[in-house]
Design an enzyme around this catalytic site. Structure first.
Site, short mmCIF file in Angstrom:
data_model
loop_
_atom_site.label_atom_id
_atom_site.label_comp_id
_atom_site.label_asym_id
_atom_site.label_seq_id
_atom_site.Cartn_x
_atom_site.Cartn_y
_atom_site.Cartn_z
N SER A 181 63.31 -36.73 -33.46
CA SER A 181 62.88 -38.00 -32.96
C SER A 181 61.39 -38.10 -32.50
O SER A 181 60.67 -37.29 -33.19
CB SER A 181 63.83 -38.91 -32.44
OG SER A 181 63.39 -40.17 -32.29
N ASP A 192 67.24 -44.79 -41.75
CA ASP A 192 66.22 -44.84 -40.65
C ASP A 192 65.28 -46.00 -40.58
O ASP A 192 64.75 -46.44 -41.66
CB ASP A 192 65.44 -43.45 -40.57
CG ASP A 192 64.79 -43.26 -39.12
OD1 ASP A 192 64.89 -44.25 -38.11
OD2 ASP A 192 64.39 -42.05 -38.74
#
Length: 335
Positions: free
Chosen positions: A167, A272
Site C-alpha cells: 500500500s 482494489d
C-alpha cells in the site's frame, strides 16, 4: 479535557491539542492482526525473528534452514503500509506474510520501523527508508554493530536487494528506488538495488478514479475515508493527492523517462479501490521505457494477503496469495 477533532475509520483519532491516539476501536475480531509479534531465536514458521535497534530500527526475518548456507540469500527491504499514518512493522499481519516469504523463497527480509504522520509527515518515511538502505550498505561493507547485524551480514547477498512495500509502502518503494538510483553504483557498492516490488501502492490522483467511484470496499483495512484522510495527514502541509509522492505518474512529478529505476514487479488487486490508478502508473512506467511486470490478482481487494483469517479460510484469497508469492519468487530469480 481533550476533544476529538477527527476520527479515521476506527484507526486513528486526532485531538484538539494535536495529540494522536491509534488504539484500534473497530471490530475486536480484527485485533489479532495488529498484535505485535515478539522476536524469537527458536525457529518458528520457518524463520527466526530479530530486532536490530538503530536509526532507523529494523526487524530481521532469517530462514531457519541450517547455517551456514552454501549461498547467500537475496534481501527484501520492506516498508509497511498504513497510509503513512498507522501500523507497525511488528504487527502480526506483516509477520504472517513476510515470514512466509522469507521461508519459501528463501530470502532475508528486513522490515523498517517507519515514522508516522501526522506527527512526521512525508518525506519523513521516505527518509527513513533511504536511511535503512544506507544502513544495509554499511553492513555490506562490514560495519556490524551488534549480533543481529552480524546475522544479517552473514546471510545476505547485498548485491541482490529488493525493495518491497504494501500500500503506502509501495509509494516508498518508488521514492526510495528513485533516490537511490540518483547515486552512482560506486556510492552503493557492494550493495545493489536489484528490483522493486510495490504491492497495491497508494498511487492516486486528486480526482476520483472509476474504481474509487464504483468499487465497494469489503474491508476495514481500506476505505475511501482512510484514503482521503490519511493522505491529507501524511502529505506535506497543503499538498493534494497530485503530489509526486502519491502521483509519480502525474504532471507535478519528475518525468518518469528521467527517473532511473531498477526493474519493478507491481501487484494490483482487481477489486482494489485504487486499481485503476495502479494500472495507470504501470502503463506510464512502461511508456517511459521502464522494466515493469504486473501481477493482477483477480477477485480480491487491497492488501488481501495480509489478512491471515481470509488467507486461511477463503479459498480464493489463499490461492491468490500463493500466486503472488510465486510471482515474487520468479521475479527475484530473474534479477
Amino acid at each position: 479535557m481533550k476533544v476529538v477533532v477527527d476520527d479515521v475509520s476506527g484507526w486513528l483519532r486526532i485531538f484538539d491539542d494535536g495529540s494522536v491516539d491509534r488504539t484500534w476501536t473497530g471490530m475486536p475480531e480484527a485485533l489479532f492482526l495488529m498484535t505485535p509479534v515478539a522476536p524469537f531465536i527458536a525457529p518458528r514458521d520457518g524463520v527466526t525473528l530479530h530486532d536490530l535497534p538503530g536509526s532507523p530500527s529494523l526487524r530481521l526475518y532469517l530462514p531457519a534452514g541450517g547455517q551456514p548456507r552454501p549461498e547467500k540469500l537475496p534481501v527484501f527491504l520492506h516498508f509497511q503500509g498504513g497510509g503513512f499514518c498507522i501500523s507497525h512493522c511488528s504487527w502480526f499481519m506483516y509477520y504472517q506474510f513476510y515470514a512466509r516469504l522469507a521461508a519459501s523463497l528463501p530470502a532475508v527480509v528486513v522490515s523498517v520501523e517507519l515514522p508516522l504522520a501526522p506527527e512526521h509527515r512525508l518525506p519523513a518515511a521516505i527518509d527513513a527508508g533511504y536511511a535503512a538502505l544506507l544502513r544495509l550498505r554499511d553492513l555490506a561493507r562490514g560495519a556490524a554493530a551488534g549480533p543481529g547485524d552480524t546475522l544479517l551480514g552473514s546471510a545476505a547477498d547485498f548485491s541482490r536487494v529488493f525493495l518491497i512495500g504494501d500500500s503506502s509502502g509501495g509509494n516508498l518503494v518508488h521514492q526510495v528506488a528513485a533516490r537511490a538510483s540518483a547515486e552512482s553504483p560506486e556510492f552503493w557498492a557492494p550493495l545493489r538495488v536489484a528490483g522493486g516490488v510495490p504491492l497495491h501502492p497508494g498511487f492516486v490522483r486528486s480526482s476520483r478514479s472509476r474504481s474509487e467511484l464504483e468499487q465497494q470496499s469489503d474491508s476495514v483495512f481500506f476505505t475511501l475515508d482512510m484514503l482521503d484522510k490519511f493522505l491529507e495527514l501524511g502529505l506535506p502541509e497543503g499538498a493534494t493527492k497530485d503530489h509526486p509522492y502519491t502521483c509519480p505518474m502525474g504532471e507535478a512529478a519528475p518525468p518518469l523517462e528521467k527517473v532511473a529505476l531498477p526493474p519493478f514487479l507491481v501487484g494490483v488487486a482487481e477489486k482494489d479501490l485504487i486499481s485503476d490508478t495502479n494500472l495507470e502508473y504501470c502503463e506510464a512506467m512502461k511508456k517511459a521505457g521502464k522494466e515493469v511486470e504486473v501481477v493482477v490478482s483477480r477477485e480480491v481487494s487491497h492488501s488481501f494477503y495480509l489478512n491471515k483469517f481470509a488467507v486461511d479460510n477463503d479459498p480464493i484469497t489463499g490461492q491468490r496469495t500463493d500466486e503472488l508469492l510465486l510471482a515474487i519468487k520468479h521475479f527475484v530469480a530473474r534479477h
